[in-house]
Every structure is written in C-alpha cells, then in structure tokens.
Design a protein around this motif. Structure first.
Motif, mmCIF file in Angstrom:
data_model
loop_
_atom_site.group_PDB
_atom_site.id
_atom_site.type_symbol
_atom_site.label_atom_id
_atom_site.label_comp_id
_atom_site.label_asym_id
_atom_site.label_seq_id
_atom_site.Cartn_x
_atom_site.Cartn_y
_atom_site.Cartn_z
ATOM 1 N N ASP A 202 0.821 -1.218 0.000
ATOM 2 C CA ASP A 202 0.000 0.000 0.000
ATOM 3 C C ASP A 202 0.853 1.266 0.000
ATOM 4 O OD1 ASP A 202 1.061 0.002 2.523
ATOM 5 O OD2 ASP A 202 -0.850 -0.077 3.589
ATOM 6 N N GLY A 203 2.193 1.086 -0.106
ATOM 7 C CA GLY A 203 3.080 2.243 -0.190
ATOM 8 C C GLY A 203 3.670 2.692 1.133
ATOM 9 N N THR A 204 3.211 2.119 2.242
ATOM 10 C CA THR A 204 3.774 2.487 3.541
ATOM 11 C C THR A 204 5.123 1.786 3.747
ATOM 12 O OG1 THR A 204 2.596 0.677 4.653
ATOM 13 C CG2 THR A 204 1.496 2.821 4.545
ATOM 14 N N VAL A 205 5.934 2.385 4.596
ATOM 15 C CA VAL A 205 7.263 1.831 4.900
ATOM 16 C C VAL A 205 7.321 1.468 6.377
ATOM 17 C CG1 VAL A 205 9.741 2.289 4.959
ATOM 18 C CG2 VAL A 205 8.360 3.165 3.062
ATOM 19 N N ARG A 206 7.677 0.236 6.657
ATOM 20 C CA ARG A 206 7.786 -0.210 8.045
ATOM 21 C C ARG A 206 9.125 -0.905 8.268
ATOM 22 N NH1 ARG A 206 2.773 -3.524 10.128
ATOM 23 N NH2 ARG A 206 3.139 -4.793 8.258
ATOM 24 N N GLU A 207 9.627 -0.772 9.476
ATOM 25 C CA GLU A 207 10.878 -1.452 9.842
ATOM 26 C C GLU A 207 10.642 -2.961 9.846
ATOM 27 O OE1 GLU A 207 13.456 -3.633 12.203
ATOM 28 O OE2 GLU A 207 11.619 -2.901 13.176
ATOM 29 N N LEU A 208 11.662 -3.740 9.506
ATOM 30 C CA LEU A 208 11.525 -5.174 9.261
ATOM 31 C C LEU A 208 10.861 -5.924 10.409
ATOM 32 C CD1 LEU A 208 12.129 -7.647 7.481
ATOM 33 C CD2 LEU A 208 14.391 -7.759 8.560
ATOM 34 N N SER A 209 11.267 -5.667 11.650
ATOM 35 C CA SER A 209 10.701 -6.416 12.771
ATOM 36 C C SER A 209 9.225 -6.113 12.966
ATOM 37 C CB SER A 209 11.466 -6.109 14.062
ATOM 38 O OG SER A 209 11.332 -4.745 14.413
ATOM 39 N N VAL A 210 8.789 -4.932 12.562
ATOM 40 C CA VAL A 210 7.377 -4.559 12.659
ATOM 41 C C VAL A 210 6.593 -5.175 11.513
ATOM 42 C CG1 VAL A 210 5.749 -2.633 12.664
ATOM 43 C CG2 VAL A 210 7.959 -2.406 13.818
ATOM 44 N N ALA A 211 7.224 -5.204 10.335
ATOM 45 C CA ALA A 211 6.540 -5.726 9.157
ATOM 46 C C ALA A 211 6.447 -7.248 9.170
ATOM 47 C CB ALA A 211 7.268 -5.267 7.890
ATOM 48 N N SER A 212 7.380 -7.913 9.824
ATOM 49 C CA SER A 212 7.418 -9.376 9.813
ATOM 50 C C SER A 212 6.235 -9.966 10.565
ATOM 51 C CB SER A 212 8.718 -9.871 10.446
ATOM 52 O OG SER A 212 8.703 -11.279 10.576
#
Length: 242
Positions: A202-212
């Motif tokens: 959706d175009g948002t950027v999240r840090e890896l540990s949050v996105a995982s």
C-alpha cells in the motif's frame, strides 16, 4: 529507493521480506557455528597470548624474537597500536600501510621462530598454535565470580610449575596466558542502528521487525551473550567451575 531528495532511503519490497529474514538467520547461525565456534575461540586465545607474550619480551635479546618477520615486528615492538588506526589525521597513514603489508606468511614464519624462544611460555604458545594443540573452550551459564577466576589462575599456576613452563615466582603471573575468561556476543540485526525498511504494497514503509509476521526478526535482533573460559585441555577446571 523510496522518496526523493534528502529523505530518500533504500527499502526492500514486501515480497523480499522473507528472503531478508532468511539471510539474517543464516548470519546468526554462521556466527555461532563458525565464527564463534569453540575451536575458533580457543585458537584466538592462544594466538593473542603469543602476541602479548612476544610484546612483553620484546627487547630481551631473545634470538627467536629478533627473527620476527620485518612486517610484523613494528606491531610486536609497539611502534603501532590500535590508537594509530583511529587517528583521523593519520589516515591512511603509516600504521594502515604497515598493516596492509601483513599476511599469514609473516605470522606463521614468526611463530615458527618463536617456538624456539628462550622463554618457555612464548615457545609453548607458539607451538600450540602451529601444532593445533589448542585450549579447551567451556561455555558457562553465568559470568564467573572473582573467586572462581582466582581459583582458576591458582590451578593454572600449579600446572605451569608441574609442566616446567614457569617457576613458582612467575607462575601466577604467567597463568594469565593460559586461562582466559571472556564472553562472546552477537546480534544479527540491530533495529535501532542498522534498520531495514520494508515497502508494503500500500506504499507504507515499516521497519523489518514490525513488518514481519513470523516473530523471527525479534529473536534475531535480541543480543545473545555467552560467557566462557579458555584453558589448556590438560588443566581440568571442572573441579573448580563451581
């Protein structure tokens, strides 16, 4: 690259998230199974001990030390120290140039001469490294107390005297070359310093540990510290491990 100008940053598309997690997991496994393996830690302690002893004995007139490879000699003599590499006014500087001249041949050739040293400790440490007669690494559940450390050094001193590697007067001081208490530490991923950003669909950027969604990244990012003691195999410290 996400964004433009000074706010631009490198990101990983969401579909590559699992690949990044696997790479970080592999990195952690390589550290524990290879880079920080018991044998590597033992060899590192023997090598460091030989260098420390050679520096302490430098200038004693020992023919074995005088035969040190020319490219290694300035480091053993103390002409260059770690501080020289951190001096911004010295970069690249003589220290870095000298370091780049070093290779395994210089080290091994020097230690082959050191094993003939007049100093029993330097000769023994050099022989151990060359012959792969390494120390034993024992991981500990907790960091040892000062009393435990002192008991290990006392035991090592008695062993050195029995082996003819030191006399009673110097044995306690020499024991520090044979018993090393350290702690290995590794964190495969530091969220606060080396954060990896994931670009979601959706175009948002999240840090890896949050996105995982696996929880694996949180485990990888948790620092793991393992205290350990290194000592000769013939010196059984189990009776004084406590």
């Amino acid at each position: 690259v996400h964004g433009t100008g000074p706010n631009a940053r490198v990101v990983i598309e969401a579909k590559g998230g699992y690949a990044v997690e696997n790479a970080l997991l592999s990195r952690r496994l390589m550290y524990w199974q290879v880079y920080l393996h018991k044998t590597v830690l033992a060899a590192d302690r023997v090598l460091r001990g030989a260098f420390e002893r050679a520096r302490e004995r430098w200038g004693s007139g020992d023919p074995a030390l005088e035969a040190t490879a020319p490219s290694l000699a300035p480091f053993i003599a103390g002409a260059f120290t770690a501080d020289d590499f951190d001096d911004p006014e010295n970069a690249p500087g003589a220290a870095l140039d000298a370091f780049c001249e070093l290779d395994d041949t210089d080290l091994l050739a020097s230690m082959k001469r050191w094993r003939q040293s007049e100093d029993p400790v330097l000769a023994d440490l050099s022989r151990r490294f060359l012959d792969r007669d390494l120390f034993r690494t024992t991981f500990l559940p907790t960091s040892p107390s000062e009393d435990q450390r002192e008991a290990w050094l006392d035991a090592a001193a008695d062993w050195l005297v029995a082996e003819g590697l030191a006399d009673r007067a110097s044995a306690r001081d020499d024991a520090r070359y044979y018993v090393g208490v350290h702690a290995s530490r590794h964190d495969a991923y530091r969220t606060e310093r080396d954060s990896i950003c994931i670009l979601e669909r959706d175009g948002t950027v999240r840090e890896l540990s949050v996105a995982s969604d696996t929880g694996a990244v949180d485990a990888i990012a948790t620092p793991v510290v393992k205290p350990y003691v290194v000592a000769p195999k013939a010196l059984d410290l189990r009776s004084v491990l406590g």
